[in-house]
Scaffold this motif. Structure first.
Motif, short mmCIF file in Angstrom:
data_model
loop_
_atom_site.label_atom_id
_atom_site.label_comp_id
_atom_site.label_asym_id
_atom_site.label_seq_id
_atom_site.Cartn_x
_atom_site.Cartn_y
_atom_site.Cartn_z
N PHE A 118 0.82 -1.15 -0.18
CA PHE A 118 0.22 0.01 -0.08
C PHE A 118 1.09 1.34 -0.07
O PHE A 118 1.77 1.29 0.75
N LEU A 119 0.40 2.27 -0.64
CA LEU A 119 1.15 3.47 -0.52
C LEU A 119 -0.03 4.69 -0.13
O LEU A 119 -1.20 4.58 -0.38
N PRO A 120 0.49 5.45 0.94
CA PRO A 120 -0.53 6.58 1.30
C PRO A 120 -0.77 7.42 0.17
O PRO A 120 0.17 7.68 -0.78
N LYS A 121 -1.66 7.82 0.03
CA LYS A 121 -2.34 8.81 -0.95
C LYS A 121 -1.42 9.86 -1.45
O LYS A 121 -1.07 10.24 -2.26
N HIS A 122 -0.89 10.55 -0.11
CA HIS A 122 0.07 11.71 -0.50
C HIS A 122 1.28 11.35 -0.86
O HIS A 122 1.74 12.21 -1.53
N GLU A 123 1.64 9.92 -0.92
CA GLU A 123 3.05 9.57 -1.54
C GLU A 123 2.64 9.13 -3.10
O GLU A 123 3.64 8.92 -3.84
N ALA A 124 1.54 9.28 -3.44
CA ALA A 124 1.11 8.70 -4.85
C ALA A 124 0.49 9.88 -5.71
O ALA A 124 0.04 9.58 -6.80
N ILE A 125 0.64 10.95 -5.31
CA ILE A 125 -0.09 12.24 -6.08
C ILE A 125 0.97 12.60 -7.09
O ILE A 125 1.99 12.99 -6.66
N GLU A 126 0.53 12.90 -8.27
CA GLU A 126 1.26 13.49 -9.45
C GLU A 126 1.50 14.97 -9.24
O GLU A 126 0.96 15.61 -8.27
N LYS A 127 2.74 15.27 -9.29
CA LYS A 127 3.37 16.49 -8.90
C LYS A 127 2.23 17.78 -9.31
O LYS A 127 2.32 18.67 -8.62
N ARG A 128 1.66 17.76 -10.27
CA ARG A 128 0.71 18.80 -10.62
C ARG A 128 -0.43 18.64 -9.89
O ARG A 128 -1.35 19.36 -10.22
N GLY A 129 -0.57 17.46 -9.19
CA GLY A 129 -1.99 17.18 -8.26
C GLY A 129 -3.23 16.64 -9.19
O GLY A 129 -4.27 16.69 -8.56
N ARG A 130 -2.89 16.29 -10.42
CA ARG A 130 -4.11 16.00 -11.27
C ARG A 130 -4.20 14.52 -10.88
O ARG A 130 -5.48 14.05 -11.41
N GLY A 131 -3.37 13.58 -10.82
CA GLY A 131 -3.52 12.05 -10.72
C GLY A 131 -3.14 11.54 -9.60
O GLY A 131 -2.11 12.14 -8.82
N VAL A 132 -3.57 10.02 -9.20
CA VAL A 132 -3.06 9.63 -8.19
C VAL A 132 -2.88 8.19 -8.89
O VAL A 132 -3.45 7.53 -9.47
N GLY A 133 -1.45 7.54 -8.25
CA GLY A 133 -1.09 6.22 -8.85
C GLY A 133 0.25 5.83 -8.36
O GLY A 133 1.18 6.93 -7.99
N VAL A 134 0.42 4.52 -8.27
CA VAL A 134 1.92 3.94 -8.16
C VAL A 134 3.06 4.54 -8.90
O VAL A 134 4.04 4.92 -8.66
N GLU A 135 2.46 4.85 -10.26
CA GLU A 135 3.50 5.43 -11.42
C GLU A 135 3.86 6.97 -10.99
O GLU A 135 4.92 7.45 -11.41
#
Length: 185
Positions: free
Chosen positions: A79-96
């Protein structure tokens, strides 16, 4: 860091991020439908090497995790906490979008799940701890899930996840104490 288990991810970008952070093989679900052919691959992977499910910290990711767990029980979960998986521009959330270090921490935590918990945490323990009901319950569950590396859940799912990951009373108490201390700051 080399991972023995095969990691189940949602897509190609997740595979790229995983392989940037660790040496590992992946199976991609390519969406939240999870076709029967992919379920069969995951079953074979589980028999041969073990499986770690590592999906995004959002609704589709949880849906995929649930579908796979129904068909292939006893998988490990990262599991990743959501705050560690947010795109730099804040548009997406994901493992990538996670850093290599965050990915390594999540995978290490998945591999360190204890084999045997001595005593299960009860629903009453969760109520007493202010994790079910109450003004701060949601925030406390979110922080607790992050500390225990089990992800965010609602109250009912928290109890199931604590049992599934064999979280001991001691681990639970230690993480809860940290959450409550942080609340006071």
């Amino acid at each position: 860091m080399k991972i023995k288990e095969i990691i189940v991810v949602e897509g190609r970008d997740d595979t790229t991020a995983i392989q940037r952070a660790v040496e590992a093989d992946t199976i991609e679900t390519n969406g939240s439908a999870v076709p029967p052919s992919v379920i069969e691959q995951i079953k074979l992977a589980h028999e041969k090497r073990g499986v770690i499910i590592f999906t995004d910290p959002d609704y589709p990711g949880e849906r995929i995790r649930h579908i796979i767990s129904q068909h292939v029980p006893d998988c490990k979960h990262a599991f990743l906490p959501k705050h560690e998986a947010i795109e730099k521009r804040g548009r997406g959330v994901g493992v990538e979008h996670a850093s290599d270090e965050a990915i390594r921490r999540a995978l290490k935590a998945a591999q360190l799940v204890e084999a045997e918990a001595t005593e299960h945490i009860t629903k009453e323990d969760l109520i007493d701890a202010g994790l079910i009901g109450g003004a701060k319950a949601r925030e406390r569950r979110e922080k607790l899930g992050e500390k225990l590396k089990i992800g965010y859940t609602n109250g009912k799912q928290l109890h199931k996840r604590l049992i599934m990951f064999q979280i001991t009373q001691e681990q639970f108490a230690r993480a809860l104490t940290e959450v409550l201390q942080e609340e006071k700051k």
